[in-house]
Scaffold this motif. Structure first.
Motif, PDB file in Angstrom:
ATOM      1  N   TYR A 129       0.820  -1.213   0.000  1.00  0.00           N
ATOM      2  CA  TYR A 129       0.000   0.000   0.000  1.00  0.00           C
ATOM      3  C   TYR A 129       0.851   1.260   0.000  1.00  0.00           C
ATOM      4  O   TYR A 129       0.569   2.216  -0.707  1.00  0.00           O
ATOM      5  CB  TYR A 129      -0.952   0.020   1.193  1.00  0.00           C
ATOM      6  CG  TYR A 129      -2.139  -0.905   1.043  1.00  0.00           C
ATOM      7  CD1 TYR A 129      -2.702  -1.192  -0.200  1.00  0.00           C
ATOM      8  CD2 TYR A 129      -2.716  -1.503   2.147  1.00  0.00           C
ATOM      9  CE1 TYR A 129      -3.779  -2.033  -0.325  1.00  0.00           C
ATOM     10  CE2 TYR A 129      -3.804  -2.357   2.029  1.00  0.00           C
ATOM     11  CZ  TYR A 129      -4.329  -2.610   0.786  1.00  0.00           C
ATOM     12  OH  TYR A 129      -5.407  -3.433   0.655  1.00  0.00           O
ATOM     13  N   VAL A 132       2.382   1.752  -3.500  1.00  0.00           N
ATOM     14  CA  VAL A 132       1.358   2.165  -4.466  1.00  0.00           C
ATOM     15  C   VAL A 132       1.017   3.644  -4.273  1.00  0.00           C
ATOM     16  O   VAL A 132       0.934   4.405  -5.242  1.00  0.00           O
ATOM     17  CB  VAL A 132       0.101   1.273  -4.337  1.00  0.00           C
ATOM     18  CG1 VAL A 132      -1.096   1.883  -5.054  1.00  0.00           C
ATOM     19  CG2 VAL A 132       0.396  -0.123  -4.877  1.00  0.00           C
ATOM     20  N   GLN A 133       0.845   4.067  -3.030  1.00  0.00           N
ATOM     21  CA  GLN A 133       0.496   5.464  -2.758  1.00  0.00           C
ATOM     22  C   GLN A 133       1.651   6.409  -3.068  1.00  0.00           C
ATOM     23  O   GLN A 133       1.453   7.458  -3.681  1.00  0.00           O
ATOM     24  CB  GLN A 133       0.063   5.626  -1.308  1.00  0.00           C
ATOM     25  CG  GLN A 133      -1.281   5.004  -1.023  1.00  0.00           C
ATOM     26  CD  GLN A 133      -1.664   5.091   0.452  1.00  0.00           C
ATOM     27  OE1 GLN A 133      -0.853   5.421   1.295  1.00  0.00           O
ATOM     28  NE2 GLN A 133      -2.917   4.795   0.739  1.00  0.00           N
ATOM     29  N   ASN A 136       2.182   6.583  -6.953  1.00  0.00           N
ATOM     30  CA  ASN A 136       0.991   6.777  -7.795  1.00  0.00           C
ATOM     31  C   ASN A 136       0.808   5.648  -8.806  1.00  0.00           C
ATOM     32  O   ASN A 136       0.625   5.875 -10.000  1.00  0.00           O
ATOM     33  CB  ASN A 136       1.054   8.132  -8.519  1.00  0.00           C
ATOM     34  CG  ASN A 136       1.036   9.279  -7.547  1.00  0.00           C
ATOM     35  OD1 ASN A 136       0.241   9.292  -6.606  1.00  0.00           O
ATOM     36  ND2 ASN A 136       1.924  10.235  -7.744  1.00  0.00           N
ATOM     37  N   VAL A 138      -0.971   2.789 -10.798  1.00  0.00           N
ATOM     38  CA  VAL A 138      -2.322   2.535 -11.299  1.00  0.00           C
ATOM     39  C   VAL A 138      -2.564   1.032 -11.409  1.00  0.00           C
ATOM     40  O   VAL A 138      -3.634   0.537 -11.052  1.00  0.00           O
ATOM     41  CB  VAL A 138      -2.540   3.227 -12.664  1.00  0.00           C
ATOM     42  CG1 VAL A 138      -3.926   2.915 -13.217  1.00  0.00           C
ATOM     43  CG2 VAL A 138      -2.332   4.728 -12.544  1.00  0.00           C
ATOM     44  N   SER A 176      -3.737  -5.819  -9.586  1.00  0.00           N
ATOM     45  CA  SER A 176      -4.477  -4.857  -8.772  1.00  0.00           C
ATOM     46  C   SER A 176      -4.514  -3.523  -9.515  1.00  0.00           C
ATOM     47  O   SER A 176      -3.493  -3.048 -10.009  1.00  0.00           O
ATOM     48  CB  SER A 176      -3.780  -4.676  -7.421  1.00  0.00           C
ATOM     49  OG  SER A 176      -4.482  -3.742  -6.638  1.00  0.00           O
ATOM     50  N   ARG A 177      -5.693  -2.959  -9.586  1.00  0.00           N
ATOM     51  CA  ARG A 177      -5.860  -1.647 -10.253  1.00  0.00           C
ATOM     52  C   ARG A 177      -6.216  -0.621  -9.191  1.00  0.00           C
ATOM     53  O   ARG A 177      -7.067  -0.851  -8.342  1.00  0.00           O
ATOM     54  CB  ARG A 177      -6.940  -1.732 -11.311  1.00  0.00           C
ATOM     55  CG  ARG A 177      -6.596  -2.748 -12.382  1.00  0.00           C
ATOM     56  CD  ARG A 177      -7.526  -2.690 -13.583  1.00  0.00           C
ATOM     57  NE  ARG A 177      -7.242  -3.752 -14.530  1.00  0.00           N
ATOM     58  CZ  ARG A 177      -6.212  -3.767 -15.359  1.00  0.00           C
ATOM     59  NH1 ARG A 177      -5.381  -2.764 -15.375  1.00  0.00           N
ATOM     60  NH2 ARG A 177      -6.008  -4.775 -16.189  1.00  0.00           N
ATOM     61  N   HIS A 178      -5.558   0.529  -9.275  1.00  0.00           N
ATOM     62  CA  HIS A 178      -5.759   1.606  -8.306  1.00  0.00           C
ATOM     63  C   HIS A 178      -6.134   2.869  -9.064  1.00  0.00           C
ATOM     64  O   HIS A 178      -5.755   3.058 -10.199  1.00  0.00           O
ATOM     65  CB  HIS A 178      -4.473   1.843  -7.497  1.00  0.00           C
ATOM     66  CG  HIS A 178      -3.922   0.589  -6.928  1.00  0.00           C
ATOM     67  ND1 HIS A 178      -4.348   0.070  -5.735  1.00  0.00           N
ATOM     68  CD2 HIS A 178      -2.989  -0.288  -7.412  1.00  0.00           C
ATOM     69  CE1 HIS A 178      -3.696  -1.052  -5.489  1.00  0.00           C
ATOM     70  NE2 HIS A 178      -2.861  -1.293  -6.493  1.00  0.00           N
ATOM     71  N   LYS A 179      -6.838   3.759  -8.377  1.00  0.00           N
ATOM     72  CA  LYS A 179      -7.270   5.011  -9.020  1.00  0.00           C
ATOM     73  C   LYS A 179      -6.422   6.158  -8.606  1.00  0.00           C
ATOM     74  O   LYS A 179      -5.787   6.232  -7.660  1.00  0.00           O
ATOM     75  CB  LYS A 179      -8.726   5.291  -8.680  1.00  0.00           C
ATOM     76  CG  LYS A 179      -9.617   4.233  -9.254  1.00  0.00           C
ATOM     77  CD  LYS A 179     -11.047   4.480  -8.904  1.00  0.00           C
ATOM     78  CE  LYS A 179     -11.879   3.323  -9.471  1.00  0.00           C
ATOM     79  NZ  LYS A 179     -13.234   3.420  -9.263  1.00  0.00           N
TER      80      LYS A 179
END
Length: 179
Positions: A129, A132-133, A136, A138, A176-179
């Motif tokens: 996490y 990913v944060q 950035n 995606v 995993s897809r993140h916005k």
């Protein structure tokens, strides 16, 4: 500067539960409490002077062939498309995450490893996490075996069987897809 609490060996008396600070009912409970207090973000392991701990952790998530481990570590140190980050506690490397960058915002999670004494406490989840944060991301993909599918499923990755990629070994693609 790294932060955390050190319990002197003299307070342990050989037992992990002896000499714990007030309120800690077990060593595992105390470690969980301390991990929640860790305020350090991921540290780029290219900047680490002692790579022996990094190498040891890579053996936790790779086939333990010294040549392959050394080759992977060299790739992380020399290839700009790769990043290797770690999380420290009391100057001890607890875990690492290694990725290969694809197109913008997309990475392949190549390696994730947590020292055995810190497993099951949410550190692997925090590493994913936080990365990913911070970057950035995606889309994050990982290829894994049956033993690690539960970890990725718990994180919300979509799991796709790749079948028997090697004789007798089923492999999985986790996305995993993140916005």
């Amino acid at each position: 500067m790294l932060t955390g609490t050190i319990i002197p060996q003299s307070e342990h008396n050989g037992s992990l539960n002896e000499g714990l600070p007030f309120g800690a009912t077990s060593f595992e409970n105390w470690v969980k409490q301390q991990l929640n207090k860790v305020v350090i973000s991921l540290i780029n392991l290219r900047d680490t002077s002692d790579l022996s701990e990094v190498r040891n952790l890579l053996t936790e998530c790779m086939w333990s062939d010294e040549g392959r481990i050394d080759a992977e570590l060299t790739k992380y140190l020399e290839d700009e498309s790769r990043e290797l980050y770690g999380r420290f506690f009391n100057d001890e490397l607890m875990g690492l995450i290694g990725v290969i960058h694809g197109s913008i915002g997309e990475v392949e999670l190549k390696h994730i490893a947590i020292k055995p004494e810190y497993r099951g406490k949410g550190l692997g989840t925090k590493l994913v996490y936080e990365y990913v944060q911070a970057k950035n991301i995606v889309v994050m993909k990982a290829e894994t075996d049956k033993d690690a599918v539960g970890f990725y499923n718990k994180l919300g990755f979509t799991i796709l069987s790749l079948g028997e990629k090697y004789p007798g070994v089923e492999r999985f693609e986790c996305t995993s897809r993140h916005k």
